[in-house]
Write an enzyme that holds these catalytic residues in place. Sequence first.
Site, PDB file in Angstrom:
ATOM      1  N   GLY A 183      -4.029  -3.627  -1.314  1.00  0.00           N
ATOM      2  CA  GLY A 183      -4.954  -2.591  -0.897  1.00  0.00           C
ATOM      3  C   GLY A 183      -5.085  -1.443  -1.889  1.00  0.00           C
ATOM      4  N   GLY A 234      -1.461 -19.528  20.925  1.00  0.00           N
ATOM      5  CA  GLY A 234      -2.607 -20.212  21.532  1.00  0.00           C
ATOM      6  C   GLY A 234      -2.883 -19.770  22.957  1.00  0.00           C
ATOM      7  N   ASN A 248      -2.950 -16.968  24.146  1.00  0.00           N
ATOM      8  CA  ASN A 248      -3.774 -15.758  24.228  1.00  0.00           C
ATOM      9  C   ASN A 248      -5.218 -16.092  24.608  1.00  0.00           C
ATOM     10  OD1 ASN A 248      -1.534 -14.308  23.545  1.00  0.00           O
ATOM     11  ND2 ASN A 248      -2.073 -14.083  21.377  1.00  0.00           N
ATOM     12  N   SER A 266      -1.437  -3.200  11.620  1.00  0.00           N
ATOM     13  CA  SER A 266      -0.829  -4.203  10.745  1.00  0.00           C
ATOM     14  C   SER A 266       0.404  -4.808  11.432  1.00  0.00           C
ATOM     15  CB  SER A 266      -0.396  -3.563   9.417  1.00  0.00           C
ATOM     16  OG  SER A 266      -1.484  -2.894   8.838  1.00  0.00           O
ATOM     17  N   ASP A 289      -9.691  -9.311   9.298  1.00  0.00           N
ATOM     18  CA  ASP A 289      -9.178  -7.967   9.001  1.00  0.00           C
ATOM     19  C   ASP A 289     -10.221  -6.853   9.124  1.00  0.00           C
ATOM     20  OD1 ASP A 289      -6.939  -6.373   8.198  1.00  0.00           O
ATOM     21  OD2 ASP A 289      -7.792  -6.195   6.198  1.00  0.00           O
ATOM     22  N   ARG A 340       2.118 -12.218  -0.131  1.00  0.00           N
ATOM     23  CA  ARG A 340       0.753 -12.500   0.323  1.00  0.00           C
ATOM     24  C   ARG A 340       0.217 -13.811  -0.216  1.00  0.00           C
ATOM     25  NH1 ARG A 340      -1.538  -8.707   4.036  1.00  0.00           N
ATOM     26  NH2 ARG A 340       0.074  -7.140   4.124  1.00  0.00           N
ATOM     27  N   TYR A 382      -1.305  -3.758  -6.843  1.00  0.00           N
ATOM     28  CA  TYR A 382      -1.056  -4.546  -5.633  1.00  0.00           C
ATOM     29  C   TYR A 382      -2.097  -4.330  -4.544  1.00  0.00           C
ATOM     30  CZ  TYR A 382       1.803  -7.362  -2.566  1.00  0.00           C
ATOM     31  OH  TYR A 382       2.262  -8.384  -1.779  1.00  0.00           O
ATOM     32  N   LYS A 414      -9.521  -2.263   1.502  1.00  0.00           N
ATOM     33  CA  LYS A 414      -9.272  -1.078   2.338  1.00  0.00           C
ATOM     34  C   LYS A 414     -10.044   0.138   1.814  1.00  0.00           C
ATOM     35  CE  LYS A 414      -6.277  -3.351   4.849  1.00  0.00           C
ATOM     36  NZ  LYS A 414      -6.569  -3.727   6.235  1.00  0.00           N
ATOM     37  N   HIS A 470     -11.312  -1.857  11.433  1.00  0.00           N
ATOM     38  CA  HIS A 470     -10.156  -2.686  11.072  1.00  0.00           C
ATOM     39  C   HIS A 470      -9.976  -3.745  12.156  1.00  0.00           C
ATOM     40  CE1 HIS A 470      -5.568  -2.688   9.987  1.00  0.00           C
ATOM     41  NE2 HIS A 470      -6.219  -3.643   9.357  1.00  0.00           N
ATOM     42  N   ARG A 486       0.853  -1.195   0.000  1.00  0.00           N
ATOM     43  CA  ARG A 486       0.000   0.000   0.000  1.00  0.00           C
ATOM     44  C   ARG A 486       0.890   1.246   0.000  1.00  0.00           C
ATOM     45  NH1 ARG A 486      -2.051   1.230   4.272  1.00  0.00           N
ATOM     46  NH2 ARG A 486      -1.419  -0.400   5.696  1.00  0.00           N
ATOM     47  N   CYS A 494       0.556  -7.055  13.798  1.00  0.00           N
ATOM     48  CA  CYS A 494       0.446  -7.335  15.238  1.00  0.00           C
ATOM     49  C   CYS A 494      -0.335  -8.629  15.493  1.00  0.00           C
ATOM     50  CB  CYS A 494      -0.213  -6.165  15.958  1.00  0.00           C
ATOM     51  SG  CYS A 494       0.850  -4.716  16.044  1.00  0.00           S
TER      52      CYS A 494
HETATM   53  O1  O2Y Z   1      -1.785  -3.805   0.189  1.00  0.00           O
HETATM   54  C1  O2Y Z   1      -1.045  -4.366   0.971  1.00  0.00           C
HETATM   55  O2  O2Y Z   1       0.177  -4.308   0.903  1.00  0.00           O
HETATM   56  C2  O2Y Z   1      -1.618  -5.159   1.982  1.00  0.00           C
HETATM   57  S1  O2Y Z   1      -2.192  -4.252   3.350  1.00  0.00           S
HETATM   58  C3  O2Y Z   1      -3.180  -5.360   4.232  1.00  0.00           C
HETATM   59  C4  O2Y Z   1      -3.619  -6.517   3.636  1.00  0.00           C
HETATM   60  C5  O2Y Z   1      -4.434  -7.376   4.324  1.00  0.00           C
HETATM   61  C6  O2Y Z   1      -4.815  -7.030   5.577  1.00  0.00           C
HETATM   62  N1  O2Y Z   1      -4.395  -5.898   6.159  1.00  0.00           N
HETATM   63  C7  O2Y Z   1      -3.565  -5.065   5.535  1.00  0.00           C
HETATM   64  C8  O2Y Z   1      -3.133  -3.843   6.299  1.00  0.00           C
HETATM   65  O3  O2Y Z   1      -2.243  -3.107   5.914  1.00  0.00           O
HETATM   66  O4  O2Y Z   1      -3.727  -3.591   7.363  1.00  0.00           O
HETATM   67 MN    MN Z   2      -5.392  -4.894   7.780  1.00  0.00          MN
END
Ligand code: O2Y
Ligand code: MN
Length: 608
Positions: free
Chosen positions: A224, A517, A519, A273, A302, A392, A222, A231, A251, A83, A275
């Site tokens: 997002g 686990g 958690n 992201s 997500d 991904r 690519y 997103k 989110h 992104r 975490c």
């Molecule tokens: O576009 C991207 O590089 C992926 S960003 C993404 C993809 C899946 C779930 N969450 C995220 C994020 O940046 O929060």
């Molecule tokens: Mn995300």
Amino acid sequence: MDAASPTPPTVSGTGTSLAALADWVNAVAALTRPDAIHWCDGSEAESAALNAQMQADGTLIALNPQTHPNCWLHRSNPQDVARVEHLTFICTPEREDAGPNNHWMAPTEAHAKIDALFDGCMRGRTLYVVPYCMGPIDSPLARCGVEITDSPYVVANMRIMTRMGAPALARIEREGAEGAARGERASTFVKGLHSTGELDPNRRFIMHFPEELTIKSYGSGYGGNALLGKKCHALRIASYQARSEGWLAEHMLILGVENPQGVTRYIAAAFPSACGKTNLAMLIPPEGYRQAGWKIWTVGDDICWMRPGADGQLYAINPEAGFFGVAPGTSKKSNPNALATIQSNTIFTNVGVTADNQPWWEGIDNGQTPVTDWQGQPFDPAVRPAAHPNSRFTVSARQCPSYSPMTEDPQGVPISAIVFGGRRASLVPLVFEARDWTHGVLVGASMGSETTAAATGAVGVLRRDPMAMKPFCGYNFADYFGHWLSFDQPGAKLPKIFHVNWFRKGSDGKFLWPGFGDNLRVLEWMLARVEGKAGAIETPIGLLPVEAEMDLAGITLSEEARSKLLGFDREGWQAEFAGIGEYLASYGGRVPPALAAEQQQIARALEE
Ligand code: O2Y
Ligand code: MN
């Protein structure tokens, strides 16, 4: 069509009975001038034909069909791997409505700038019309959109990530006809226009026009940036729409926790992201818990759309139908459910491959070795990792062993607890509970996380990321905090709000909490609180667990770990609250007075 391009594009596929949609597609075709237009129906036959076409031109490479049936590798342009927040704009008439949390451009200027890029950009290409539904097709909480794209790879991903094709188009046409019968002129579906353009980072923009329910994205293929349902629609446009319609677009992962009595309660959790949202959503309980009958059900990893139901509870749907997960670090140890999910029917983007053509990434820990890196070059660890750090997998959520059948419930699942969390090496305890909704909103609004290598810039720097929505809120954060507060109405049965920190470190620099686990032990305490079955220790920052009421059997925690994970450091929190006060003040007079008052009241209590 102008004189320079007299041949009209060939048209294939469903077409539409909805004039507003047909008019928009025609207008886009007149601007972008494709050779062909294809209306996607989402069928198996269409998907197979597209995959064959992409295999023939090298967009997709078939992976080992014995080990990974119907799995594909895609290598993106090396300049187009993530992104791009600095090129992402919210285009509202007033800059203040986008807020200091967004890059802003005036709508007229933004349209002119990006339309100049779209002009003629699809010559020699096919324009795909991709109707999609975010959420179960028959859900009143779901919303539809249409993405126009010149990328068959985007079509293939949208087919996995959304309910794409004929059923979505039927809903769009039905809602359009109903709107027209009511005399409404505006269309109800989100219009997303995307072109990969030249993949030139200097000719790249991701623009959102929330008032027009419109997205325009140019120059990236690519994630997002290009899968506009994710997103762009499900967070930036939807958050704006949710504010005026009385719901929340967040989110957050959604998971169900089934206890040994067979009762399942649902939790929504927001983490920035990198975490561990996907790992938590697919958690496998520790052995003792499994034997006792605990089970985790995955609803989403997500994005979460929530709305108050007639009974006053918040009900949530996952608007997505698939996972676009980070590959590196995914292993049998970290996330066995994810690994099982991606054995078939998966698109891998920017991973390495082994000699026998299996996908490979750093941290897969499966005893295999890569021979080719994500750029298609012989793997040399001195040159680059085998998989790009943001590589991904795209896969249907239905393939996940812990997939919850409730994901398909049109009414959504009732949310018992909302969890906020960040990556904090110091100060922040393992878990605490907010005293009430207003306090919980402050806990979310003041969320901070230490940056990781996944983001550009320095690592380990504390960054405020309210509700994990910093890159995704489609309007001014101050107004967004006010919207959250507005749910506290008479008759509302709101979920309890908690904050967690799985990343606290000891004096030796090592993590104090085992995570993964384990958690579930923390989730169990939260649900005991929800059911009124556990006590808590009151502190100015919130309610902390009584150690004896947390199930810590089977894990070894040092004295330091116990006191840091379950304790409260008054002096440290005084400094933290000063920082939170400064952060809220950066939003000026738009910050809701109730939120500012809550911050001041806690800051005072910390001084006492
Ligand atoms: O576009 C991207 O590089 C992926 S960003 C993404 C993809 C899946 C779930 N969450 C995220 C994020 O940046 O929060
Ligand atoms: Mn995300």
